[in-house]
Enzyme design. Structure first.
Site, PDB file in Angstrom:
ATOM      1  N   CYS A   1       0.854  -1.177   0.000  1.00 31.81           N
ATOM      2  CA  CYS A   1       0.000   0.000   0.000  1.00 31.81           C
ATOM      3  C   CYS A   1       0.892   1.229   0.000  1.00 31.81           C
ATOM      4  CB  CYS A   1      -0.903   0.028   1.245  1.00 31.81           C
ATOM      5  SG  CYS A   1      -1.978  -1.429   1.406  1.00 31.81           S
TER       6      CYS A   1
ATOM      7  N   GLY B   1      -1.394   1.249  -4.869  1.00 29.27           N
ATOM      8  CA  GLY B   1      -2.685   0.659  -4.529  1.00 29.27           C
ATOM      9  C   GLY B   1      -3.815   1.404  -5.190  1.00 29.27           C
TER      10      GLY B   1
ATOM     11  N   ASN C   1       1.239  -0.356   5.776  1.00 30.59           N
ATOM     12  CA  ASN C   1       1.709  -0.988   4.549  1.00 30.59           C
ATOM     13  C   ASN C   1       2.506  -2.216   4.939  1.00 30.59           C
ATOM     14  OD1 ASN C   1       2.677  -1.585   1.950  1.00 30.59           O
ATOM     15  ND2 ASN C   1       4.442  -0.240   2.192  1.00 30.59           N
ATOM     16  N   GLY C   2       2.089  -3.378   4.455  1.00 32.76           N
ATOM     17  CA  GLY C   2       2.784  -4.625   4.788  1.00 32.76           C
ATOM     18  C   GLY C   2       1.789  -5.727   5.069  1.00 32.76           C
TER      19      GLY C   2
ATOM     20  N   TYR D   1       9.882  -4.003  -9.399  1.00 32.93           N
ATOM     21  CA  TYR D   1       8.567  -3.723  -9.974  1.00 32.93           C
ATOM     22  C   TYR D   1       7.738  -2.670  -9.248  1.00 32.93           C
ATOM     23  CZ  TYR D   1       3.734  -4.554 -11.464  1.00 32.93           C
ATOM     24  OH  TYR D   1       2.464  -4.381 -11.923  1.00 32.93           O
TER      25      TYR D   1
ATOM     26  N   ASP E   1      10.517  -8.220 -19.944  1.00 36.69           N
ATOM     27  CA  ASP E   1       9.533  -7.970 -18.891  1.00 36.69           C
ATOM     28  C   ASP E   1      10.263  -7.803 -17.565  1.00 36.69           C
ATOM     29  OD1 ASP E   1       7.109  -7.578 -17.709  1.00 36.69           O
ATOM     30  OD2 ASP E   1       6.266  -9.525 -18.238  1.00 36.69           O
ATOM     31  N   ASP E   2       9.604  -7.146 -16.598  1.00 37.60           N
ATOM     32  CA  ASP E   2      10.238  -6.978 -15.289  1.00 37.60           C
ATOM     33  C   ASP E   2      10.230  -8.287 -14.506  1.00 37.60           C
ATOM     34  OD1 ASP E   2       7.630  -6.925 -13.561  1.00 37.60           O
ATOM     35  OD2 ASP E   2       7.292  -5.450 -15.130  1.00 37.60           O
TER      36      ASP E   2
END
Length: 507
Positions: free
Chosen positions: A2, A28, A102-103, A256, A364-365
């Site tokens: 988040c 998010g 966040n987590g 990413y 691609d990542d």
């Protein structure tokens, strides 16, 4: 994963919080929320949806006060469609506390039982963030029993929290009538930083881009295990609250999740991605002769830095072969594969002239499920490519992530229990090249400001469990993963998931 932010100022903060959340929107898109503090009263608005849709003029006017916090939500536990689980969360005692997180707590199940049986506190949702808030409230109540609340009591509560919590957590909280509290787990898995504006306004946020984009000067990252308490007069108090903190940031942030213009724990995200392209070049050369590649094309967008560096080192033309439509829904979990296929083609359109008659290397990542990769490879073939090679700037994703990224179960990961050749056959490309795990870690660390001849002393390593299966908190086994999978976000069969981790990055 988040995005979180907190602000202490001498002026209204509602607009600052809104603008910061826009800069963190990539972290998010499921829900957004802001809470402000005026005198001792909280004012809150939160709802499902993007920031620009959640907050209207009338909502902003109803958020007075010079202190506040906010969050953009990406669900990794509980019910992704519950308005109640949008953050911030609030509890009225002690003092009145609001919190954003966040987590992901890996022991939320045990803590929820503890809160009920021992702490006599009630949680009303399946969110681990509500569990975290109630643990904070309980520990603050214990540390302030019979005494006024000062920074020492706040830090004592955070110390006790670190002993109870497991998993990843970067937190911003407000205590009514006292100030703003921010802290980070003892492993520093999720990012959090501090900045200051010219007029003395203080901001804590998930990424430096939120500070710099609003004219704040980046001061420093919050250290693993550290707590900072900003009182209502703007004084910053800080304390190391963990017994043995180590810095192990999530490496997927650099691969990413984070914006390329952010710096996390001293590491430039953009430079890290350039370095990943450099090390990937060596892997490509060992698999496909450069003379057999006509053009290198990124799969937008976070793979672009790696793809440009790869093309530069191999001396092969770099081209943009896909155009994104930014005005359609997201794809991650779809009710059926036919619907997923349709959504990918709506979001990306191939420029046929860049593919026709050419041997193309797509970059691609990362590759998680492989479903989208397979569709994009087919799009390249349909556009006229002779051969389609696929390179991933990250190693194979073989293990679930339990620290705040909604990675699928092992069975849903295309690389789990499969060889590279088996994955290549499933995706349908002519050659598949993956980054090496150790090379990935070296590439990202190379972007850190290091003393001559070694790794910066503040780094213990990286949290890279989805690639190497090593869970740094030391409390994860098969039973724990199965239990957490049971609490993954519940998706309605008729709706499209709005989570961040589209495959590939199609934010």
């Amino acid at each position: 994963m988040c995005g979180i932010v907190g602000v202490v100022s001498n002026a209204p903060v509602n607009q600052l919080l809104y603008d910061a959340l826009l800069l963190l929107q990539h972290r998010g898109q499921d829900a957004a929320g802001i809470v402000t503090l005026l005198e001792r009263k909280f004012f809150m608005h939160k709802a499902k949806g993007m920031v620009k849709d959640v907050f209207r003029t009338r909502n902003m006017r109803a958020l007075p006060g010079n202190v506040g916090l906010g969050q953009v939500r990406y669900p990794t536990a509980g019910n992704a469609y519950s308005e109640e689980e949008a953050q911030p969360f609030y509890v009225n005692a002690p003092f009145g506390i609001v919190l954003v997180h966040n987590g992901n707590l890996t022991n939320a199940h045990a803590l929820r039982a503890e809160l009920f049986s021992t702490d006599h506190r009630h949680t009303n949702t399946e969110s681990d963030s509500e569990v975290l808030l109630n643990v904070l409230a309980h520990e603050l109540e214990r540390s302030t029993r019979g005494v006024p609340l000062h920074s020492e009591e706040v830090f004592a509560a955070v110390k006790s929290m670190h002993k109870r919590l497991r998993g990843s957590y970067a937190v911003v909280s407000m205590i009514s009538g006292h100030g703003l509290l921010a802290f980070r787990d003892p492993y520093g898995i999720r990012p959090l930083c501090l900045g200051r504006s010219a007029d003395g306004t203080l901001m804590v946020a998930s990424e430096s881009v939120a500070l710099e984009g609003l004219g704040f000067k980046f001061e420093r990252d919050i250290a693993p295990g550290e707590a900072i308490f900003i009182d209502l007069q703007g004084q910053v108090h800080s304390h190391q609250c963990a017994e043995a903190p180590t810095l192990n940031p999530c490496i997927f942030e650099f691969v990413y999740l984070a914006r390329p213009d952010s710096t996390l724990d001293g590491i430039s995200v953009y430079q890290a991605r350039l370095n990943l392209g450099e090390t990937l070049a060596k892997r490509v050369v060992s698999t496909v002769p450069p003379s057999d590649i006509d053009v290198i094309i990124p799969i937008p967008e976070s793979s672009r830095p790696s793809a440009t560096q790869l093309a530069h080192l191999l001396g092969i033309p770099y081209r943009e072969g896909f155009v994104k439509n930014r005005y359609v829904g997201r794809t991650f979990i779809m009710p059926g594969q036919g619907e997923r296929k349709k959504s990918v083609r709506q979001k990306l359109n191939a420029i046929a002239s860049e593919f026709k008659g050419r041997n193309v290397l797509l970059v691609d990542d990362s590759i998680v499920r492989g479903t989208t990769s397979r569709e994009i490879v087919q799009m390249a073939r349909d556009a006229g490519a002779r051969k389609v090679y696929l390179a991933s700037a990250a190693p194979p994703v073989r293990y679930p992530n339990v620290y705040g990224i909604d990675m699928p179960t092992k069975g849903e990961l295309v690389a789990h229990d499969r060889t590279v050749e088996e994955i290549r056959a499933l995706i349908g490309c002519d050659a598949l090249i993956y980054q090496d795990v150790d090379a990935m870690k070296r590439a990202v660390m190379k972007a850190a400001p290091a003393p001559a001849g070694g790794m910066p002393s503040k780094f213990a390593g990286f949290e890279a469990s989805c690639f190497d299966g090593v869970y740094v908190t030391g409390d994860i086994d098969t039973e724990a993963i199965n239990r957490m999978n049971g609490n993954r976000p519940r998706i309605e069969e008729t709706e499209e998931d709005a989570s961040r981790l589209a495959l590939p990055n199609m934010s």
